[in-house]
Design a protein around this motif. Structure first.
Motif, mmCIF file in Angstrom:
data_model
loop_
_atom_site.group_PDB
_atom_site.id
_atom_site.type_symbol
_atom_site.label_atom_id
_atom_site.label_comp_id
_atom_site.label_asym_id
_atom_site.label_seq_id
_atom_site.Cartn_x
_atom_site.Cartn_y
_atom_site.Cartn_z
ATOM 1 N N CYS A 523 0.829 -1.217 0.000
ATOM 2 C CA CYS A 523 0.000 0.000 0.000
ATOM 3 C C CYS A 523 0.862 1.265 0.000
ATOM 4 O O CYS A 523 0.577 2.237 -0.704
ATOM 5 N N VAL A 524 1.917 1.251 0.822
ATOM 6 C CA VAL A 524 2.707 2.471 1.009
ATOM 7 C C VAL A 524 3.596 2.785 -0.182
ATOM 8 O O VAL A 524 4.183 3.872 -0.243
ATOM 9 N N LEU A 525 3.722 1.872 -1.155
ATOM 10 C CA LEU A 525 4.488 2.192 -2.353
ATOM 11 C C LEU A 525 3.878 3.391 -3.065
ATOM 12 O O LEU A 525 4.592 4.285 -3.530
ATOM 13 N N CYS A 526 2.565 3.395 -3.174
ATOM 14 C CA CYS A 526 1.864 4.486 -3.859
ATOM 15 C C CYS A 526 1.380 5.555 -2.895
ATOM 16 O O CYS A 526 1.416 6.757 -3.207
ATOM 17 N N HIS A 527 0.898 5.119 -1.735
ATOM 18 C CA HIS A 527 0.352 6.072 -0.768
ATOM 19 C C HIS A 527 1.504 6.702 0.019
ATOM 20 O O HIS A 527 1.683 6.457 1.205
ATOM 21 N N ASN A 528 2.270 7.527 -0.681
ATOM 22 C CA ASN A 528 3.455 8.148 -0.095
ATOM 23 C C ASN A 528 3.227 9.645 0.133
ATOM 24 O O ASN A 528 2.196 10.190 -0.276
ATOM 25 N N PRO A 529 4.150 10.337 0.784
ATOM 26 C CA PRO A 529 3.919 11.745 1.157
ATOM 27 C C PRO A 529 3.635 12.677 -0.009
ATOM 28 O O PRO A 529 3.021 13.731 0.179
ATOM 29 N N ASN A 530 4.078 12.321 -1.217
ATOM 30 C CA ASN A 530 3.872 13.206 -2.363
ATOM 31 C C ASN A 530 2.581 12.914 -3.125
ATOM 32 O O ASN A 530 2.223 13.655 -4.036
ATOM 33 N N GLN A 531 1.880 11.860 -2.731
ATOM 34 C CA GLN A 531 0.748 11.396 -3.527
ATOM 35 C C GLN A 531 -0.554 12.077 -3.120
ATOM 36 O O GLN A 531 -0.914 12.124 -1.934
ATOM 37 N N THR A 532 -1.280 12.580 -4.110
ATOM 38 C CA THR A 532 -2.628 13.116 -3.902
ATOM 39 C C THR A 532 -3.568 12.478 -4.921
ATOM 40 O O THR A 532 -3.142 11.688 -5.773
ATOM 41 N N ASP A 533 -4.834 12.832 -4.825
ATOM 42 C CA ASP A 533 -5.814 12.314 -5.790
ATOM 43 C C ASP A 533 -6.053 13.295 -6.930
ATOM 44 O O ASP A 533 -7.107 13.268 -7.575
ATOM 45 N N ALA A 534 -5.062 14.148 -7.226
ATOM 46 C CA ALA A 534 -5.240 15.221 -8.207
ATOM 47 C C ALA A 534 -5.650 14.694 -9.574
ATOM 48 O O ALA A 534 -6.483 15.303 -10.260
ATOM 49 N N ASN A 535 -5.074 13.551 -9.993
ATOM 50 C CA ASN A 535 -5.389 13.058 -11.340
ATOM 51 C C ASN A 535 -6.742 12.371 -11.418
ATOM 52 O O ASN A 535 -7.131 11.889 -12.475
ATOM 53 N N ARG A 536 -7.488 12.330 -10.301
ATOM 54 C CA ARG A 536 -8.841 11.770 -10.302
ATOM 55 C C ARG A 536 -9.897 12.864 -10.157
ATOM 56 O O ARG A 536 -11.084 12.573 -10.064
ATOM 57 N N ARG A 537 -9.449 14.112 -10.116
ATOM 58 C CA ARG A 537 -10.373 15.235 -9.908
ATOM 59 C C ARG A 537 -10.425 16.124 -11.150
ATOM 60 O O ARG A 537 -9.443 16.242 -11.886
ATOM 61 N N THR A 538 -11.569 16.761 -11.335
ATOM 62 C CA THR A 538 -11.724 17.795 -12.342
ATOM 63 C C THR A 538 -11.600 19.150 -11.653
ATOM 64 O O THR A 538 -11.686 19.241 -10.421
ATOM 65 N N PRO A 539 -11.377 20.215 -12.400
ATOM 66 C CA PRO A 539 -11.129 21.526 -11.773
ATOM 67 C C PRO A 539 -12.196 21.978 -10.785
ATOM 68 O O PRO A 539 -11.890 22.669 -9.812
ATOM 69 N N ASP A 540 -13.439 21.566 -10.993
ATOM 70 C CA ASP A 540 -14.511 22.032 -10.121
ATOM 71 C C ASP A 540 -14.483 21.405 -8.737
ATOM 72 O O ASP A 540 -15.186 21.859 -7.828
ATOM 73 N N VAL A 541 -13.692 20.334 -8.547
ATOM 74 C CA VAL A 541 -13.607 19.707 -7.230
ATOM 75 C C VAL A 541 -12.187 19.785 -6.667
ATOM 76 O O VAL A 541 -11.822 19.049 -5.758
#
Length: 682
Positions: A523-541
């Motif tokens: 899990c922690v390979l991806c869920h690291n300090p630099n990771q956000t859900d930005a690429n799953r959001r559109t500008p309105d959210v």
């Protein structure tokens, strides 16, 4: 002369008085020290015997002691803290399976009007026998024709108030089962073991904490008791099923909340409860008890209809092909305890209807192994040798997988970057059934330390369920392999959370469509300090939300207790479409969040154990962005502006000063702040 003699007498009397005062004070101090030496925190209550005299008012002989076994004064005069003990008496007839309480009260509500409810006795009499030993005589008298040959149980729920001394109230309870006419008890309801509840609840405590054993719960939570304001029964077998199915109840999904209105008209709404594992796992609760197979053998419309609460027994609606069931005696005409031979998913059997697919003998399973990683210097393309087999050791062709990924991340000191590649098309195989894949993307030229590779994937398998073949996703437990880049030998990423502790509640932690199963390391390979859900959001959210493991998991489990709500993560979707919105604001953690070792390995939750060179967490929605490592962890639970301001004031550009006050041995250490004495007993 007379005046001089008088002065001498007065001086002598003054001396004697002062001496006496000093002596008494010293004696009082010694008594005080002895008093504190023999009186400890905690509470132990035990029923020693029960008799039914001619007036039919039960007399209970019981003892009370502190955590060290020293006798207590229930009035709190000669020992610290008064003890409040409350009693219930109930019986089960030989031909019955549930208790009926003698101690009752009336309650009036809007739906049912006035009803009779099981409760504790009130107005009884306590009598002192000797240090720590008392009798309680019930005010309630048993009926003249009470069944003296039936099994009876008395329960005591006690609390000891030490808030003036250590800020805590301690609890304990006990039961005593007997037959008034003499002889061995023949029937005791013991369907659910308290230890099973405490896999998640750690420790079970209801009605303020006084009652913490299922054996006491079932004395009042009987079919005789209902909530008059909602019309809902609080019979244990119905109420507990409904609470734990919560948001997934058919009635709740249809828009009808599941509520119980309790003491002082407090509304308890269980409509948002999510059971942390598959609700079909009946053994999750039905274990550790002498009648743990009761759910297989003692079928009733009340218990079955508590989860399947859209069934109309009178009309047969939603009951198979519309079968009417006006009596519990008809249930076993169709429903057997166990499966018919050769049909493990026999839907007419209780066991078959509740069998979870991955526990089936048909489930082939995926078993991964990363055999070796070579070509691991900075700027090189790693070469990975791995295997994919079923649980019987048969090699699985990669073409049979509908997804497979090798995830690479580094450095293990604190993961800062990752990527994944699909090896199915270009991997080669050897005669041992191993696959070899060369990454397309090279390690960064400035890569240092140790890096890691994890494997994940799934395939679709067919399971025959009662004659019908159904497709399911089959995923395997993720495996992680560490490899040295510039280190002399691989250095594994620090282990903070124990997956076995996760699975105490979750059974088989499985996420991301069965791609990630049973491995916090992965899990922690991806869920690291630099990771956000930005690429799953559109500008309105926007802005994005962090999914750093140490922040995300704390926030998810804090759930409804978060101050800064909602905590929303956007999950997988194909950009630029917006991802799935997942709101964790209503998560109800089933125990005390101060118990950090419910999830953590020993002492890994202490600030002193955090490496000083961890990365800050990217927190676009935080009060600070980025947030330093210690502050990121602490403010994930303590997420209000006050805590954030406190963290910021004690943080500089070159580090955090948290351990000055919150380190081990300090006045406000994390260990002290999260101190969680078991107040059930000691």
């Amino acid at each position: 002369m007379k005046s001089r003699a008088k002065i001498k007498r007065l001086a002598f009397l003054l001396f004697v008085g002062v001496f006496a005062l000093i002596f008494l004070q010293e004696s009082k101090s010694q008594d005080y020290d002895q008093y504190h030496r023999i009186t400890q925190p905690g509470l132990q209550v035990k029923i020693l015997s029960v008799t039914i005299p001619q007036d039919r008012r039960p007399v209970v002989t019981f003892s009370v002691a502190d955590g060290a076994g020293n006798p207590l004064d229930i009035n709190g005069v000669t020992t610290m803290g008064p003890v409040d003990a409350r009693f219930v008496i109930a019986r089960i007839k030989p031909n019955e399976t549930q208790y009926t309480a003698y101690t009752v009260r009336t309650q009036t509500g809007a739906v049912l009007g006035t009803v009779e409810q099981a409760t504790t006795d009130s107005g009884g009499t306590f009598t002192f026998l000797s240090d720590g030993k008392y009798t309680y005589t019930f005010r309630t008298a048993l009926p003249e024709n009470y069944e003296a040959t039936a099994t009876h149980t008395v329960a005591v729920g006690a609390s000891r108030n030490l808030t003036a001394f250590d800020g805590k109230t301690y609890y304990d309870d006990d039961t005593f089962t007997f037959v008034p006419a003499g002889g061995e008890p023949q029937v005791v309801r013991d369907v659910v073991g308290t230890a099973s509840c405490n896999q998640c609840h750690d420790n079970l405590g209801a009605h303020g904490g006084r009652w913490n054993d299922v054996k006491t719960c079932v004395l009042c939570h009987t079919p005789q008791t209902a909530d008059p304001d909602t019309g809902n029964t609080v019979d244990f077998k119905v109420m507990i099923h409904k609470i734990h199915r919560g948001a997934e109840l058919p009635s709740v999904r249809a828009g009808n909340p599941y509520q119980i209105i309790g003491f002082r008209q407090t509304v308890h709404d269980f409509s948002t409860v999510e059971f942390p594992t598959d609700i079909r796992n009946c053994q999750k609760c039905h274990s550790g008890a002498s009648q743990q197979d009761h759910y297989l053998n003692q079928l009733s419309r009340a218990s079955c209809g508590s989860c399947h609460d859209d069934i109309n027994w009178e009309t047969g609606a939603n009951h198979g092909p519309g079968i009417v069931a006006r009596s519990d005696s008809t249930c076993t005409r169709c429903h057997t305890p166990t499966q018919a031979p050769g049909n493990e998913f026999d839907k007419l059997s209780v066991a078959g209807a509740h069998l979870i697919e991955w526990q089936s003998s048909q489930w082939p399973g995926l078993v991964y192994d990363i055999v070796n990683v070579t070509n691991t210097a900075p700027g090189q393309k790693p070469v990975v040798t791995f295997s994919v087999k079923d649980k019987n050791g048969n090699v699985i062709p990669l073409a049979q997988l509908d997804r497979l990924a090798l995830v690479i991340a580094g450095p293990t000191k604190d993961y800062s970057q990752w990527w994944s590649e699909d090896p199915r098309a270009s991997a080669t195989t050897d005669d041992k059934g191993n696959y070899t894949y060369t990454f397309n993307r090279a390690l960064p030229t400035d890569a240092v330390g140790t890096w890691a590779i994890g494997i994940e994937g799934r395939r679709v398998v067919k399971i025959n369920k009662d004659g019908e073949e159904i497709n399911y996703r089959d995923g395997g437990t993720n495996v992680v392999k560490y490899f040295a880049v510039t280190d002399s030998a691989p250095v594994a990423r620090r282990a903070v959370v124990d997956i076995a502790k996760c699975n105490a509640c979750h059974d088989r932690l499985s996420l991301h469509g069965s791609n990630r199963i049973g491995s916090v390391e992965h899990c922690v390979l991806c869920h690291n300090p630099n990771q956000t859900d930005a690429n799953r959001r559109t500008p309105d959210v926007m802005p994005a939300e962090t999914v750093d493991f140490r922040v995300m998991i704390h926030k998810i489990h804090t759930g409804e207790e978060l101050q800064n709500k909602p905590y929303v993560i956007y999950g997988f979707a194909v950009p630029p479409a917006v991802g799935t919105r997942i709101d964790f604001s209503e998560v109800r953690y089933p125990t005390d969040r101060r118990n950090c070792e419910k999830c953590h390995r020993t002492d890994t939750w202490l600030l002193d154990r955090m490496p000083r060179d961890l990365l800050p967490t990217v927190t676009p929605r935080g009060f600070m962005n980025p947030t330093k490592p210690m502050a990121a962890v602490c403010t994930s639970c303590h997420d209000g502006v006050d805590a954030a301001a406190h963290a910021q004031l004690n943080t500089t550009s070159f580090g955090e000063s948290c351990t000055v006050c919150h380190g081990e041995g300090k006045e406000f250490s994390v260990r002290k702040a999260h101190s969680r004495v078991d107040t059930r007993s000691f």
